[in-house]
Design a protein around this motif. Structure first.
Motif, mmCIF file in Angstrom:
data_model
loop_
_atom_site.group_PDB
_atom_site.id
_atom_site.type_symbol
_atom_site.label_atom_id
_atom_site.label_comp_id
_atom_site.label_asym_id
_atom_site.label_seq_id
_atom_site.Cartn_x
_atom_site.Cartn_y
_atom_site.Cartn_z
ATOM 1 N N ILE A 139 0.843 -1.207 0.000
ATOM 2 C CA ILE A 139 0.000 0.000 0.000
ATOM 3 C C ILE A 139 0.877 1.254 0.000
ATOM 4 O O ILE A 139 1.755 1.407 0.851
ATOM 5 C CB ILE A 139 -0.933 -0.036 1.242
ATOM 6 C CG1 ILE A 139 -1.859 -1.259 1.145
ATOM 7 C CG2 ILE A 139 -1.738 1.256 1.359
ATOM 8 C CD1 ILE A 139 -2.729 -1.498 2.371
ATOM 9 N N SER A 143 -2.617 6.389 1.343
ATOM 10 C CA SER A 143 -3.766 5.685 0.748
ATOM 11 C C SER A 143 -4.976 5.641 1.679
ATOM 12 O O SER A 143 -4.870 5.806 2.899
ATOM 13 C CB SER A 143 -3.380 4.247 0.419
ATOM 14 O OG SER A 143 -2.433 4.206 -0.618
ATOM 15 N N VAL A 145 -8.336 2.917 2.499
ATOM 16 C CA VAL A 145 -8.753 1.528 2.303
ATOM 17 C C VAL A 145 -10.201 1.352 2.749
ATOM 18 O O VAL A 145 -10.681 2.047 3.644
ATOM 19 C CB VAL A 145 -7.853 0.529 3.076
ATOM 20 C CG1 VAL A 145 -6.417 0.616 2.618
ATOM 21 C CG2 VAL A 145 -7.947 0.728 4.582
ATOM 22 N N TRP A 223 -7.431 0.833 -2.074
ATOM 23 C CA TRP A 223 -7.465 -0.617 -1.902
ATOM 24 C C TRP A 223 -8.744 -1.028 -1.177
ATOM 25 O O TRP A 223 -9.164 -0.346 -0.233
ATOM 26 C CB TRP A 223 -6.302 -1.113 -1.030
ATOM 27 C CG TRP A 223 -4.977 -1.222 -1.708
ATOM 28 C CD1 TRP A 223 -4.021 -0.251 -1.770
ATOM 29 C CD2 TRP A 223 -4.446 -2.366 -2.393
ATOM 30 N NE1 TRP A 223 -2.918 -0.727 -2.454
ATOM 31 C CE2 TRP A 223 -3.153 -2.023 -2.838
ATOM 32 C CE3 TRP A 223 -4.927 -3.650 -2.665
ATOM 33 C CZ2 TRP A 223 -2.341 -2.903 -3.547
ATOM 34 C CZ3 TRP A 223 -4.115 -4.537 -3.363
ATOM 35 C CH2 TRP A 223 -2.836 -4.161 -3.806
#
Ligand code: MRU
Length: 339
Positions: A139, A143, A145, A223
């Motif tokens: 990752i 980021s 998620v 993600w």
């Protein structure tokens, strides 16, 4: 690194020498109460009723159930069969019971079985820490998620699988935004994942399951990170109902899709997802929310609680043995059946 720095302080399955203490997940977050199991039959019911749930945790609990039966002098073969039938989809349950059966067949007494159950529990915790490091490394810094169901300390020996990756990713400063889907009908995301995240100081936002595609389009998540109940030999993944639609939406939006599970969740004897039994549960779980009926009397419901995400929609399967990118039968075989 301390447990606290690791955002990891919950242990939901606790062995106390002659009793198995289970944090009652039916009652969270309203109440933190513990159920004490003193017989294998009690453990079996606790698994079926979701007092303890999550693939690795039910395997661990079942292993302790075998120890309780050995301590009280029960015939162990019927106990193994009874525990095995508690739930059908998570292969960790069958894996743990097969491992206990092998020790029984080798002549292990109650004390030796107790040592084996402890090893099963300890190995799961170690696997989760390893997967946390491997998964977080995929990752990029900054980021966001999205996760689904509950895959954390409540669902494992501790730390968690997908939630372990999130714990590690947050601790390393890679993950800046965490979203959790509610996970209807049983609300594992709303009731359990949010409880864990708040408990361990990880900022997160709950979303309605139906908000997932809109969230992906907003650009806030890079993600989707989920766990698994069974991974077939071709890389297909059975996990909580709703995982499959997340994978489809993720592919459409260019969001990557990661499955995090210990090797005890891999079932090389099952060729593909089609051969995985999907548990059907009581329609009343869907016709009510938190015990309050929300649907007109006389209405019925269809309540499969797992689905299968095809390997072609998965960017990475993370196990403690390593990462398989773009899984398929050949890559699975290379890692899990190299002979
Ligand atoms: O029905 P549940 O709550 O047992 O389902 C749990 C899941 O689907 C989890 O994602 C899976 O078991 C992995 S838990 C580490």
């Amino acid at each position: 690194m301390t447990a606290l720095a690791d955002h990891d302080s919950i242990r939901a399955v606790q062995w106390r020498g002659d009793v198995l203490r289970l944090l009652d997940q039916r009652r969270l977050p309203a109440e933190e109460s513990w159920l004490e199991c003193r017989t294998a039959a009690h453990v079996r019911d606790a698994i079926a009723d979701l007092v303890v749930r999550g693939a690795p945790a039910i395997g661990i609990a079942a292993a302790w159930g075998v120890v309780l039966a050995a301590q009280t002098g029960e015939a162990l073969t019927p106990v193994l069969e009874h525990l095995r039938a508690a739930r059908p989809t998570a292969v960790n349950l069958m894996w743990a019971l097969d491992r206990m059966r092998a020790r029984i067949e080798a002549g292990a007494d109650a004390e030796a079985l107790q040592r084996e159950a402890q090893v099963i529990q300890d190995e799961d915790l170690a696997a989760n820490h390893r997967m946390g490091a491997l998964g977080a490394a995929l990752i990029d810094a900054g980021s966001g998620v999205l996760t689904h169901c509950n895959t954390g300390s409540l669902a494992t020996a501790g730390y968690g699988t997908a939630l372990g990756v999130i714990r590690a990713g947050v601790a390393e400063g890679r993950i800046e935004r965490v979203f959790a889907g509610e996970t209807r009908p049983w609300l594992q995301g709303a009731r359990l994942t949010m409880w864990e995240l708040v408990h361990d100081g990880i900022p997160a936002k709950l979303i309605a399951d139906s908000a997932a595609a809109h969230l992906m389009r907003s650009g806030q998540v890079q993600w989707v990170v989920i766990g698994a109940d069974r991974i077939a030999a071709n890389g297909d993944v059975a996990n909580k109902i709703g995982s499959y639609q997340l994978a489809i939406a993720a592919r459409h939006h260019g969001v990557k899709f990661m499955v995090v599970a210990p090797s005890t969740t891999v079932d090389m004897a099952t060729p593909s997802g089609e051969a995985i039994e999907i548990e059907m549960r009581d329609p009343n779980e869907l016709l009510s929310i938190a015990g309050v009926r929300t649907v007109i009397d006389g209405a019925s419901a269809w309540n499969p609680v797992f689905d299968v995400t095809p390997a072609s929609l998965i960017d990475a399967i993370v196990t403690e043995r390593g990462v398989i990118e773009r899984p398929d039968a050949e890559r699975m075989r290379a890692m899990f059946d190299p002979s």
